[in-house]
Each structure stands twice: as C-alpha cells, then as structure tokens.
Design an enzyme around this catalytic site. Sequence first.
Site, PDB file in Angstrom:
ATOM      1  CB  ALA A 250     -23.721  34.574 -69.824  1.00 49.56           C
ATOM      2  CB  ALA A 251     -17.983  34.077 -71.770  1.00 48.88           C
ATOM      3  N   GLY A 252     -19.556  31.297 -72.340  1.00 45.54           N
ATOM      4  CA  GLY A 252     -19.808  29.947 -73.257  1.00 45.54           C
ATOM      5  C   GLY A 252     -21.106  29.833 -73.633  1.00 45.54           C
ATOM      6  CG  ASP A 253     -24.148  29.591 -71.044  1.00 51.78           C
ATOM      7  OD1 ASP A 253     -24.054  28.388 -71.296  1.00 51.78           O
ATOM      8  OD2 ASP A 253     -24.601  30.011 -69.786  1.00 51.78           O
TER       9      ASP A 253
END
Length: 305
Positions: A250-253
């Site tokens: 979820a880093a990119g999200d």
Amino acid sequence: MSNKVTVLGSLNVDTTLRVARMPQPGETLSTENKSSAAGGKGANQAVAAARAGAETRFIGKVGNDDAGRFMVESLKDDGIDTSAIITDSTIGTGSAFILLDEAGQNSILVYGGSNQQIKPAEVTAVESEIAKADFLIAQFETPQDATLAAFTVAKKHNVTTILNPAPAAKIDPEILKVTDLVVPNESESAILTGIEVTDEASMDANAAKFRELGVKNLIITIGSKGAYYATADSSGFVPAFKVKAVDTTAAGDTFIGALSSQLKPDLSNIATALVFAQRASSLTVQGLGAMPSIPTLAQIEAASK
C-alpha cells in the site's frame, strides 16, 4: 477548503502471510503468522485520501457476503461516502493474498471477484456524484470500460482525472485521452511506453511518449528512490524519505491518495504535493498491513516537523 476526491476502484479483503523469504517453485514454507485486513488498491487510495483530509467518495462493487459488508464498514469508519458501492448477489467480494518477507518486500495474488463486474452503466448512473469531485482516481483492478465511462463523465464536468495503471495491463488508448495525470511506477511506465526507466533522460522520454498518447502530465514512482514528475510547465525529481521499511504493501496507494488530498486541480503545486505524498508513503512502509498502516493527516504533519 479540503479537496473532494472520488475513487473508482477495487475492494479486497487482504490476507497477509509473513515468511522468512519468498518460496522457490515447488517449495513449501511455513508462515510465521497470518492476518486479514481491509484492502484493494481502490480502497487503500480512498482511505489514504480521507485520512489526509480529503472529502472522499467511493464507486465500487462488493459481494453479498460478510467480506463485502466488512469492506463497506471499513470505508465508513474513515468517513468515506459509500452510497455508490453496489452489492452483487452473484459473485463474491474480491480478495488478495500477500506474501511478506523479512526484508519488507511482498508478492501479491489478487482474486478480482465482484470488482470485475462493475459496468459502465453503473458508473454513469452516479454522474452527479462524479461531478462534485475535484479529482477522480481509478486503477486497473476494475474493468477498463468502466474507467473510460467514469473519466468521460469526469471530463464533461471539468473534474481532474488521475489514472494509476496498476497492475500493468494493455490499456485502451481512449482512456489515456481523458486522463489528466497518469501515475505508474517505473516498470508500469516502461510497459505502457516501451521505454525502460533507467535515468532522468529516460523519464523525460517516458513523459514525451505519454504526451503522444494523450496524457500531458506524468508522475513515475520509483520506490525508495523517489518520484519523477512532468507537467506542461515543469519537470523534476523529488527524493523519497529514508526509512526502514517493514512492509511496502500500500505504499504506492498511500502516495496517490495523499497526493490527491493536497494537489490543486491545475497541478500548479505538484512539487509540494509530491513531498507530502512521499512523507505519507514513508510512514506507511514502517507499519504492517495495507490499510492499517496508512497515516492520518496529523501523523503526516507531525513527521514533517
């Protein structure tokens, strides 16, 4: 005044299995522990936007099952408007299975379920909700024809559209023509343009290619290194904050959701918004799980001091 963000996207229950290392083909490994949480790229991005201060709505579909009810309640817990989430009585809620190793890297398997059943007509039926937004975000965990319908409606009402082409897939070129800002990672950008991302010159070449395809504005996220941006007015590279990653899920999200909470619709403050998004993402990777690790505005501001 806070940004109004609408997300068209996926709703998955994530099951995370922690392992010492990734298994080899044919190999069986024991897991250190197992946990489940709300997730899906769309849901994660919506929660990141909401926690960062945006007024957030969600368009999506869940199954008529406990997982679907759990996902809707999870979004409501973050103050997200879920009135445009449809319940499908024939196919179950989406799910994802995440292998997470000791280095914080992950491999993910996704079952689309009801996410893959969203129809263009169901999206256009909530045109009035899309019209209220400053930004409309979509990814590739829902059908592209639904995204095209949503972005077409958005442009009719001067809503800025953000496309996160993940997971990477062959894209309908018509979607790019109604995309204001495309946000791939380096591998996704290379797949879409055919130009490998190796240095800033190759990033500039990717930006030029996307302009040929109809998208004037680009952000390429490059993991722990940072993010490149190119608009009609400027381009540059914003380095990431150096932290010890525990779980990169979820880093990119988080990056995209946090970005949408701060970005001006004309993208005039893109460099400043990118720093905010990088800070939010750096906090996410220091926690376990997708949605549970997404930071609040207060946490992002505290880390910025």
